[in-house]
Design a protein around this motif. Structure first.
Motif, PDB file in Angstrom:
ATOM      1  N   PRO A 147       0.829  -1.206   0.000  1.00 46.80           N
ATOM      2  CA  PRO A 147       0.000   0.000   0.000  1.00 46.80           C
ATOM      3  C   PRO A 147       0.867   1.260   0.000  1.00 46.80           C
ATOM      4  O   PRO A 147       1.989   1.249   0.509  1.00 46.80           O
ATOM      5  CB  PRO A 147      -0.792  -0.105   1.312  1.00 46.80           C
ATOM      6  CG  PRO A 147      -0.655  -1.503   1.758  1.00 46.80           C
ATOM      7  CD  PRO A 147       0.600  -2.044   1.188  1.00 46.80           C
ATOM      8  N   TRP A 150       2.624   2.538   3.253  1.00 43.43           N
ATOM      9  CA  TRP A 150       3.498   1.613   3.972  1.00 43.43           C
ATOM     10  C   TRP A 150       4.761   2.339   4.452  1.00 43.43           C
ATOM     11  O   TRP A 150       5.317   3.157   3.732  1.00 43.43           O
ATOM     12  CB  TRP A 150       3.890   0.458   3.050  1.00 43.43           C
ATOM     13  CG  TRP A 150       4.556  -0.682   3.751  1.00 43.43           C
ATOM     14  CD1 TRP A 150       5.863  -0.773   4.101  1.00 43.43           C
ATOM     15  CD2 TRP A 150       3.935  -1.888   4.189  1.00 43.43           C
ATOM     16  NE1 TRP A 150       6.096  -1.964   4.726  1.00 43.43           N
ATOM     17  CE2 TRP A 150       4.936  -2.673   4.796  1.00 43.43           C
ATOM     18  CE3 TRP A 150       2.633  -2.388   4.130  1.00 43.43           C
ATOM     19  CZ2 TRP A 150       4.676  -3.926   5.338  1.00 43.43           C
ATOM     20  CZ3 TRP A 150       2.383  -3.640   4.663  1.00 43.43           C
ATOM     21  CH2 TRP A 150       3.400  -4.390   5.261  1.00 43.43           C
ATOM     22  N   PRO A 161       8.998  -6.482  11.107  1.00 42.04           N
ATOM     23  CA  PRO A 161       7.571  -6.225  10.981  1.00 42.04           C
ATOM     24  C   PRO A 161       6.979  -5.768  12.315  1.00 42.04           C
ATOM     25  O   PRO A 161       7.419  -6.233  13.374  1.00 42.04           O
ATOM     26  CB  PRO A 161       6.980  -7.572  10.570  1.00 42.04           C
ATOM     27  CG  PRO A 161       8.105  -8.513  10.452  1.00 42.04           C
ATOM     28  CD  PRO A 161       9.345  -7.883  10.962  1.00 42.04           C
TER      29      PRO A 161
ATOM     30  N   LYS B  86      -2.281  -7.209   3.809  1.00 42.57           N
ATOM     31  CA  LYS B  86      -2.604  -5.924   4.428  1.00 42.57           C
ATOM     32  C   LYS B  86      -3.140  -4.933   3.392  1.00 42.57           C
ATOM     33  O   LYS B  86      -3.870  -4.010   3.738  1.00 42.57           O
ATOM     34  CB  LYS B  86      -1.358  -5.372   5.124  1.00 42.57           C
ATOM     35  CG  LYS B  86      -1.086  -6.120   6.412  1.00 42.57           C
ATOM     36  CD  LYS B  86       0.220  -5.754   7.064  1.00 42.57           C
ATOM     37  CE  LYS B  86       0.453  -6.656   8.261  1.00 42.57           C
ATOM     38  NZ  LYS B  86       1.849  -6.599   8.727  1.00 42.57           N
ATOM     39  N   LYS B  87      -2.771  -5.142   2.137  1.00 42.22           N
ATOM     40  CA  LYS B  87      -3.303  -4.266   1.098  1.00 42.22           C
ATOM     41  C   LYS B  87      -4.765  -4.608   0.816  1.00 42.22           C
ATOM     42  O   LYS B  87      -5.557  -3.736   0.472  1.00 42.22           O
ATOM     43  CB  LYS B  87      -2.478  -4.422  -0.186  1.00 42.22           C
ATOM     44  CG  LYS B  87      -2.602  -3.248  -1.135  1.00 42.22           C
ATOM     45  CD  LYS B  87      -1.660  -3.428  -2.309  1.00 42.22           C
ATOM     46  CE  LYS B  87      -1.701  -2.222  -3.226  1.00 42.22           C
ATOM     47  NZ  LYS B  87      -0.781  -2.384  -4.359  1.00 42.22           N
ATOM     48  N   TYR B 122       5.619 -10.129   6.439  1.00 41.19           N
ATOM     49  CA  TYR B 122       5.368  -8.719   6.750  1.00 41.19           C
ATOM     50  C   TYR B 122       4.062  -8.231   6.161  1.00 41.19           C
ATOM     51  O   TYR B 122       3.529  -7.225   6.594  1.00 41.19           O
ATOM     52  CB  TYR B 122       6.520  -7.862   6.213  1.00 41.19           C
ATOM     53  CG  TYR B 122       6.784  -8.031   4.735  1.00 41.19           C
ATOM     54  CD1 TYR B 122       6.078  -7.292   3.803  1.00 41.19           C
ATOM     55  CD2 TYR B 122       7.723  -8.942   4.270  1.00 41.19           C
ATOM     56  CE1 TYR B 122       6.299  -7.451   2.456  1.00 41.19           C
ATOM     57  CE2 TYR B 122       7.952  -9.117   2.932  1.00 41.19           C
ATOM     58  CZ  TYR B 122       7.234  -8.364   2.018  1.00 41.19           C
ATOM     59  OH  TYR B 122       7.443  -8.539   0.685  1.00 41.19           O
ATOM     60  N   SER B 123       3.533  -8.930   5.144  1.00 42.51           N
ATOM     61  CA  SER B 123       2.419  -8.353   4.383  1.00 42.51           C
ATOM     62  C   SER B 123       1.083  -9.039   4.642  1.00 42.51           C
ATOM     63  O   SER B 123       0.088  -8.642   4.064  1.00 42.51           O
ATOM     64  CB  SER B 123       2.740  -8.427   2.889  1.00 42.51           C
ATOM     65  OG  SER B 123       2.868  -9.773   2.507  1.00 42.51           O
ATOM     66  N   VAL B 124       1.065 -10.079   5.511  1.00 42.29           N
ATOM     67  CA  VAL B 124      -0.155 -10.866   5.661  1.00 42.29           C
ATOM     68  C   VAL B 124      -0.858 -10.522   6.973  1.00 42.29           C
ATOM     69  O   VAL B 124      -0.218 -10.396   8.016  1.00 42.29           O
ATOM     70  CB  VAL B 124       0.176 -12.380   5.590  1.00 42.29           C
ATOM     71  CG1 VAL B 124      -1.022 -13.223   5.973  1.00 42.29           C
ATOM     72  CG2 VAL B 124       0.640 -12.739   4.196  1.00 42.29           C
ATOM     73  N   LYS B 126      -2.740 -11.446  10.149  1.00 41.21           N
ATOM     74  CA  LYS B 126      -2.683 -12.690  10.928  1.00 41.21           C
ATOM     75  C   LYS B 126      -4.068 -13.063  11.448  1.00 41.21           C
ATOM     76  O   LYS B 126      -4.346 -13.024  12.642  1.00 41.21           O
ATOM     77  CB  LYS B 126      -1.687 -12.553  12.084  1.00 41.21           C
ATOM     78  CG  LYS B 126      -0.251 -12.759  11.659  1.00 41.21           C
ATOM     79  CD  LYS B 126       0.417 -11.478  11.296  1.00 41.21           C
ATOM     80  CE  LYS B 126       1.821 -11.718  10.771  1.00 41.21           C
ATOM     81  NZ  LYS B 126       2.377 -10.562  10.123  1.00 41.21           N
ATOM     82  N   GLN B 130      -9.082 -10.062  12.829  1.00 37.99           N
ATOM     83  CA  GLN B 130      -8.566  -8.759  13.239  1.00 37.99           C
ATOM     84  C   GLN B 130      -9.294  -7.619  12.530  1.00 37.99           C
ATOM     85  O   GLN B 130      -9.152  -6.456  12.912  1.00 37.99           O
ATOM     86  CB  GLN B 130      -7.075  -8.676  12.928  1.00 37.99           C
ATOM     87  CG  GLN B 130      -6.297  -9.764  13.632  1.00 37.99           C
ATOM     88  CD  GLN B 130      -4.842  -9.405  13.804  1.00 37.99           C
ATOM     89  OE1 GLN B 130      -4.376  -8.403  13.310  1.00 37.99           O
ATOM     90  NE2 GLN B 130      -4.125 -10.232  14.529  1.00 37.99           N
TER      91      GLN B 130
END
Lengths: 166, 174
Positions: A147, A150, A161, B86-87, B122-124, B126, B130
């Motif tokens: 995004p 970020w 992270p 996350k996107k 880093y991008s997923v 969890k 949530q």
């Protein structure tokens, strides 16, 4: 790498020819290092000075003894003390491969864009910028995978992270 | 949901023979809702292939009243099948908010449940819980069509149970 293996490489004459061409047409300082990558099918490889990289790019695409018309891959690498952009080329007319590496500093470092030379570079450069924070000068650049808001560059070695233990 | 046929008085038996049932409006609504679960097909990864397989003629989701919809405005249940990045997360939340009430969420597979094999990425996200409230978690990587049908059955059971008792968490499960 010993002198013996260098001399035994079938691509050594080609490498010498490239070195001569680049030195003559672009300048003495353009090539930082030239070597044969034996493990990768004896691929001629160069480390190019980033200030002269765009001139070298035009030469290796347009010179009739180079003709590297196809940018196969462009990726960024984090070597912790510096960043590197690695370019891999193929020539359809000559059936030859070539690797170019351009090094830059880690914090706010950038290399000249080659988007105008090989349009393929557009998305690859955006990816290297997105995930490793390598800047590319001479073009508009924005994130491609993550995004827009970020923070940080997740493929850097020291990236943490924010939700690591969730 | 079992139908208790024991202890029926002769008067009730007479009514039953005339096909008269006595129940509450809430339970009729629960019965109707649980048998026409229209999911928003939120296929994001390989779990979506299993979800499609469940919708196909062999496993046949239609016989449970599960008919996939392409628009959140038509949907009752969101089946999140796959890895949520996350996107993607804000879009998932928006689609959930576009669904009319009452609405439910099924998390299909370990990625939607808790990040799965990408838990260190880093991008997923969890776990989709949530972002949206999840009713049923279906474990598996990916879960088989039978497991997905079982998950849908669990949700139907939950809808009928909540129609009977009201939306609350039973004490013994706290």
């Amino acid at each position: 790498m010993s002198e013996e293996t260098k001399a035994s490489s079938p691509k050594q004459p080609l490498l010498d020819q490239y070195v001569k061409l680049i030195t003559e047409k672009v300048g003495e300082t353009a090539i930082k290092e030239a070597y044969i990558n034996e493990v990768n099918s004896h691929m001629p490889s160069f480390i190019i000075d980033k200030e002269l990289w765009h001139d070298v790019a035009l030469l290796i695409r347009d010179n009739e003894n180079m003709q590297f018309d196809y940018l196969m891959n462009l990726s960024g690498v984090d070597y912790e003390s510096y960043m590197e952009a690695a370019y891999f080329f193929y020539s359809y007319t000559r059936d030859e491969y070539l690797a170019i590496k351009v090094q830059t500093e880690r914090d706010g470092g950038s290399v000249p864009t080659v988007m105008d030379v090989w349009p393929t570079a557009d998305w690859h450069e955006r990816e290297a910028y997105d995930l490793l924070g390598i800047g590319f000068t001479g073009r508009e650049i924005s994130r491609i995978l993550l995004p827009d808001d970020w923070v940080g560059y997740p493929l850097r070695k020291d990236y943490k992270p924010y939700d690591e233990e969730v | 949901m079992g139908l208790n046929l024991e202890g029926i008085s002769p008067a009730e038996q007479q009514e039953l023979e005339r096909n008269v049932l006595v129940t509450s409006l809430e339970q009729v609504k629960g019965w109707a809702r649980s048998n026409s679960l229209w999911p928003l097909s939120f296929g994001l990864a390989c779990c979506a292939i299993e979800m499609m397989g469940t919708g196909g003629s062999h496993y046949d989701f239609d016989r449970f009243g599960v008919i996939f919809r392409g628009s959140p405005r038509h949907a009752d249940v969101m089946m999140v099948a796959g890895t949520v990045t996350k996107k993607m997360a804000p879009l998932l939340r928006r689609l959930y908010e576009q669904m009319p009430e009452p609405k439910w969420v099924i998390a299909i597979g370990v990625c939607a449940t808790a990040g799965g094999p990408y838990v260190n990425s880093y991008s997923v996200v969890k776990g989709v819980d949530q972002i949206v409230p999840v009713d049923v978690y279906i474990p598996g990587c990916p879960p088989s069509p039978a497991a997905i049908i079982y998950g849908v059955n669990k949700l139907q059971e939950k809808i009928r149970y909540e129609a009977k008792t009201g939306k609350k968490v039973p004490i013994e499960n706290v």
